[in-house]
Design an enzyme around this catalytic site. Structure first.
Site, PDB file in Angstrom:
ATOM      1  N   LYS A 145     -47.481  33.137  10.583  1.00 12.18           N
ATOM      2  CA  LYS A 145     -47.801  31.577   9.976  1.00 12.18           C
ATOM      3  C   LYS A 145     -48.542  31.526   8.717  1.00 12.18           C
ATOM      4  O   LYS A 145     -48.194  30.773   7.840  1.00 12.18           O
ATOM      5  CB  LYS A 145     -48.389  30.735  10.786  1.00 12.18           C
ATOM      6  CG  LYS A 145     -47.632  30.252  11.937  1.00 12.18           C
ATOM      7  CD  LYS A 145     -48.396  29.284  13.086  1.00 12.18           C
ATOM      8  CE  LYS A 145     -47.983  29.518  14.454  1.00 12.18           C
ATOM      9  NZ  LYS A 145     -49.027  28.612  15.380  1.00 12.18           N
ATOM     10  N   ARG A 146     -49.393  32.579   8.674  1.00 13.50           N
ATOM     11  CA  ARG A 146     -50.536  32.374   7.415  1.00 13.50           C
ATOM     12  C   ARG A 146     -49.760  33.190   6.216  1.00 13.50           C
ATOM     13  O   ARG A 146     -50.314  33.198   5.040  1.00 13.50           O
ATOM     14  CB  ARG A 146     -51.831  32.824   7.662  1.00 13.50           C
ATOM     15  CG  ARG A 146     -52.555  32.043   8.474  1.00 13.50           C
ATOM     16  CD  ARG A 146     -53.808  32.631   9.318  1.00 13.50           C
ATOM     17  NE  ARG A 146     -53.580  33.337  10.292  1.00 13.50           N
ATOM     18  CZ  ARG A 146     -52.872  33.083  11.542  1.00 13.50           C
ATOM     19  NH1 ARG A 146     -52.801  31.735  11.819  1.00 13.50           N
ATOM     20  NH2 ARG A 146     -52.672  34.016  12.406  1.00 13.50           N
TER      21      ARG A 146
END
Ligand code: GLU
Ligand code: ZN
Length: 491
Positions: A260-261
């Protein structure tokens, strides 16, 4: 649920910014609903007050709207199973947890974190399964009272059945989970807050979800949820166990799971760069699915017509930015000119690093837009292609200048200026003739003759077709810019 109308759900937690993995999940659910004429339910799983935010909630709605992934039931549109935000459904979960406890499907567990940890370590050391060991499964009323007198807190744990859980995953086929691998698990925290493990299947049951399509990372929660579902059916809370399909992992750089990052994962990045929603969705649909052996570019209605969960591939999918861009470029070309012209406008009228929005000139833009459409990968590329039309002076780019102003650029530009001055400015052909003739006068082919003119007028070595660009910029400005370049060369 073989013949029931399809009801799928997209149920993100509102934490952080939406990412492409999440969009892929939403897309597959949505496409399946639209393919089958079923219902897309949108539910917000906001039971984690520490991580959830209203801003992220708003972004989720805005993102789905931008993508065109509409929902039939959910926030703002309502539906027969409201509310669609879990934070507003706490009474329901409390009630169901109470029923599970009363029926013996769940029990209070008084083990402290420290105790759990030391027993887990011991089990590992002895080579035994290291999940919860069932210590509180059979506590008597006296034992419980004694723990409570000690001031111990308790969580609510679901009692897993002692037989294996077998189910047929829509993507992976038959899967078996043995009891050793799926120990009893917490469903309500000591402070009374219900956990994902409870609220997610309870809502799927109450919202009559028929197909759960979600990422592979959630596969391990499926046997637990199936067991919980069985208990809910017994209690009259659920009707039937839904079908489950786990979508393959998406791998990023270096064949690592796209996190996600990862900046590549952020939906906002694609939106800000000017991906078209249909281009991005087209690409994301290929992460685990394929349209046909020889066609990667298609419209969303074409995708809907073909999409079936049964065709999703279980192998990890690789996120390929270059391919995403190429597909987006194709979708830009597929727009009609008017739609393209409008789609670019936000980039041209936004407060800009090198021009103020009021300098945007619609007539000039509409004249040049058809020449730009075939050249863009993402819409944000448009500004560098047309900024010469809106700026008083072309951008200063020393590298382009150095590259184009070789040999005797002043002599060439002087002749080109004369010929352009005398040309017929009502057609690009006449302007081309002028530069061609200037080149001939100095022994240069068109390509070499055109480069200094382009840099003088646009500031850049690459750009849209030059003679159309000159025509749209106009005679006066073109000649003035050549004069300015000559002055700079003379300085
Ligand atoms: N709220 C969960 C998540 O975002 C939903 C998972 C699921 O689809 O069951 O991970
Ligand atoms: Zn315990």
């Amino acid at each position: 649920m073989a013949n029931a109308p399809v009801r799928v759900r997209f149920c993100p937690s509102p934490t952080g910014n939406p990412h492409v993995g999440l969009v892929r999940t939403a897309l597959f659910n949505w496409a399946y609903a639209r393919h089958t004429g079923g219902t897309m339910v949108f539910r917000i799983e906001d039971t984690d007050a520490a991580r959830d935010s209203e801003e992220s909630y708003e972004q989720l709605l805005d993102s789905l709207r931008w993508l065109g992934l509409d929902w039939d039931e959910g926030p703002e549109v309502g539906g027969p199973h409201p509310p669609y935000r879990q934070s507003q459904r706490m009474d329901i979960y409390k009630d169901v947890a109470g029923k599970l406890l009363a029926a013996g499907h769940a029990y209070h567990c008084y083990c402290t974190a420290l105790e759990l940890e030391s027993r887990r370590d011991a089990a590992r050391a002895a080579g035994r399964p290291s999940g919860y060991d069932g210590k509180c499964r059979t506590l008597t009323a006296e034992q419980r009272a004694a723990y409570e007198a000690e001031g111990r807190e308790s969580i609510v744990r679901f009692r897993m059945p002692d037989e294996p859980i077998v189910f047929t995953d829509l993507v992976r086929g038959e899967l078996t989970f043995t009891p050793d691998n799926v120990p009893d698990y917490g469903i309500v925290r000591a402070n009374g807050a219900p956990l994902y493990t409870l609220v997610n299947p309870v809502d799927d049951a109450l919202m009559e979800i028929t197909h759960v399509l979600r990422g592979e990372d959630l596969l391990s929660s499926t046997p637990r949820q199936i067991a919980l579902y069985k208990a809910l059916i017994e209690l009259g809370v659920a009707k039937e166990i839904p079908a489950f399909g786990h979508l393959p992992y998406v791998m990023g750089e270096g064949n690592k799971k796209l996190s996600k990052r990862d900046p590549q994962a952020s939906l906002n990045v694609y939106r800000e760069r000017g991906f078209l929603p249909e281009g991005l969705l087209n690409y994301l649909s290929l992460l685990g699915w394929s349209f046909s052996a020889d066609q990667d570019v298609f419209t969303i209605p074409e995708m809907i017509a073909k999409f079936d969960v049964a065709d999703v591939n279980a192998n990890p999918a690789r996120f390929d930015l270059k391919k995403a861009e190429a597909i987006n470029a194709d979708h830009i070309r597929m727009l009609d000119v008017k739609a393209f012209t409008e789609a670019c406008e936000p980039w041209l009228t936004a407060p800009h690093a090198n021009w103020a929005p009021e300098r945007f000139d619609r007539a000039k833009w509409e004249a040049i837009a058809p020449h730009a459409q075939t050249r863009l990968t993402v819409l944000s590329d448009i500004t560098a292609n047309v900024d010469f039309l809106f700026l008083d002076e072309p951008v200063e780019d020393e590298a382009s200048w150095a590259k184009a102003m070789k040999g005797e650029p002043a002599a060439l530009l002087t002749t080109a200026r004369e010929k352009l001055d005398a040309a017929d400015w009502s057609s690009p052909e006449s302007l081309k003739e002028a530069v061609l003739a200037a080149g001939e006068a100095h022994g240069l082919k068109l390509g070499k003759a055109q480069a200094p003119v382009r840099v003088a007028v646009t500031g850049r070595t690459v750009g849209l077709p030059l003679f159309e660009s000159l025509e749209i910029l106009g005679r006066e400005k073109t000649l003035a810019r050549i004069d300015a370049a000559l002055a700079k060369l003379a300085a």
